[in-house]
Design a protein around this motif. Structure first.
Motif, PDB file in Angstrom:
ATOM      1  N   LEU A  30     -20.067  23.429  19.550  1.00  0.00           N
ATOM      2  CA  LEU A  30     -18.679  23.316  19.106  1.00  0.00           C
ATOM      3  C   LEU A  30     -17.724  23.523  20.261  1.00  0.00           C
ATOM      4  O   LEU A  30     -16.709  22.841  20.365  1.00  0.00           O
ATOM      5  N   ARG A  31     -18.043  24.432  21.146  1.00  0.00           N
ATOM      6  CA  ARG A  31     -17.176  24.663  22.296  1.00  0.00           C
ATOM      7  C   ARG A  31     -17.244  23.514  23.299  1.00  0.00           C
ATOM      8  O   ARG A  31     -16.269  23.213  23.969  1.00  0.00           O
ATOM      9  N   TYR A  33     -17.919  20.245  22.578  1.00  0.00           N
ATOM     10  CA  TYR A  33     -17.392  18.998  22.024  1.00  0.00           C
ATOM     11  C   TYR A  33     -16.375  19.291  20.929  1.00  0.00           C
ATOM     12  O   TYR A  33     -16.599  18.982  19.756  1.00  0.00           O
ATOM     13  N   PRO A  34     -15.252  19.898  21.260  1.00  0.00           N
ATOM     14  CA  PRO A  34     -14.288  20.262  20.213  1.00  0.00           C
ATOM     15  C   PRO A  34     -13.681  19.050  19.524  1.00  0.00           C
ATOM     16  O   PRO A  34     -13.416  19.071  18.330  1.00  0.00           O
ATOM     17  N   TYR A  37     -15.738  17.764  16.534  1.00  0.00           N
ATOM     18  CA  TYR A  37     -15.651  18.555  15.309  1.00  0.00           C
ATOM     19  C   TYR A  37     -14.248  18.518  14.712  1.00  0.00           C
ATOM     20  O   TYR A  37     -14.089  18.461  13.491  1.00  0.00           O
ATOM     21  N   LEU A  38     -13.234  18.525  15.555  1.00  0.00           N
ATOM     22  CA  LEU A  38     -11.875  18.450  15.038  1.00  0.00           C
ATOM     23  C   LEU A  38     -11.610  17.092  14.394  1.00  0.00           C
ATOM     24  O   LEU A  38     -10.992  17.004  13.324  1.00  0.00           O
TER      25      LEU A  38
END
Length: 299
Positions: A30-31, A33-34, A37-38
């Motif tokens: 998640l950190r 590839y923000p 996910y956003l």
């Protein structure tokens, strides 16, 4: 493929430790590839709003009320009303269905057709020239003009719009898959499969297709984003989905004549359209970074 920074679990490792490891890897992903996910979260929100439109919409999107025409946003009408007194919020919620259906349908159809034709062009030398000359001819015509011509020939409908947007997108997928197939057919594992007598369709299904999926999925997301914009443009020009069907393009077209006194009619569908395209493009960018090992190692 294991991560060198994480020691291999021992035979006595318990399940909670493995669960914590997976959770840590997910958090690290998640950190890294923000945007992926956003973008996914935003698209899920928009899709959920469209799916549950019958329960979210506060008014009938087709109901005409001359007494409440061109009303600004209020508690009774969250996004105001249009020139016919129709609730803009309800129409915007229902309009999301049109854009998402078109995006998914165009992406799936263009991907399936493009993969089949691209693999055929890459591995069947006799078909390569024929397929690629047809694709070059389609790419020589601007997308929007080709779509308008196709819609003008047939009666405007959702199906017609989907087909008209899909056809100009197929050549891009074909060229991508063909270039990958031309590279893969020279690889040793493909030559070895040929040497032991493996049938071509088995080679394509088991060895070639899996190695093209990463690039194909990324390209499909950009096709979906293009489809959303193209559908809005066609509807704005009056050659898209029928005018009685709520869509963001139709709503913007309805409000262009009264934009000076009622800008809310085009403002809210325009924002939703931009957010949808932004979310799909963010997913595509995130997938490109996550699936490309060269970019992943730099993050």
């Amino acid at each position: 493929m294991t991560d060198s920074s994480v020691s291999a679990p021992t035979a006595g490792a318990d399940v909670p430790a493995d669960h914590d490891l997976r959770r840590a890897l997910r958090f690290r992903s998640l950190r890294k590839y923000p945007m992926l996910y956003l973008g996914s979260a935003l698209l899920v929100l928009i899709a959920a709003t469209a799916i549950f439109a019958p329960w979210i919409a506060t008014h009938d999107p087709l109901a005409i009320s001359p007494l409440t025409r061109l009303k600004p946003p209020s508690a009774a009408h969250y996004f105001g009303t249009d020139a016919l007194g129709r609730d803009v919020f309800s129409r915007a919620v229902w309009g999301g269905r049109v854009s998402l259906v078109v995006a998914v349908a165009v992406a799936v159809l263009a991907t399936v057709c493009g993969v089949i034709l691209g693999l055929a062009a890459g591995f069947l030398r006799w078909a390569d020239s024929l397929i690629m000359r047809i694709m070059d001819g389609l790419m020589a015509i601007p997308d929007i003009l080709l779509a308008i011509a196709l819609v003008a020939i047939v009666r405007p409908s959702m199906t017609t719009v989907i087909v008209a947007i899909t056809i100009p997108q197929i050549p891009r997928m074909v060229r991508l898959v063909r270039s990958l197939a031309l590279t893969l057919r020279e690889q040793l594992f493909v030559e070895a499969a040929h040497a032991i007598g493996t049938r071509l369709r088995v080679i394509l299904w088991r060895h070639v297709l899996p190695n093209t999926l990463a690039a194909v999925v990324v390209q499909a997301t950009f096709i979906a984003a293009t489809a959303v914009l193209t559908e809005a443009v066609l509807s704005f020009l009056g050659v898209g989905v029928p005018a009685q069907i709520p869509s963001w393009g139709n709503m913007i077209a309805d409000g262009r004549n009264v934009v000076a006194i009622a800008p809310h009619i085009i403002l809210f569908p325009g924002i939703l359209l931009a957010l949808t395209v932004l979310s799909i493009n963010s997913i595509g960018d995130g997938l490109r970074d996550a699936l490309d090992p060269r970019l992943a190692n730099q993050l």
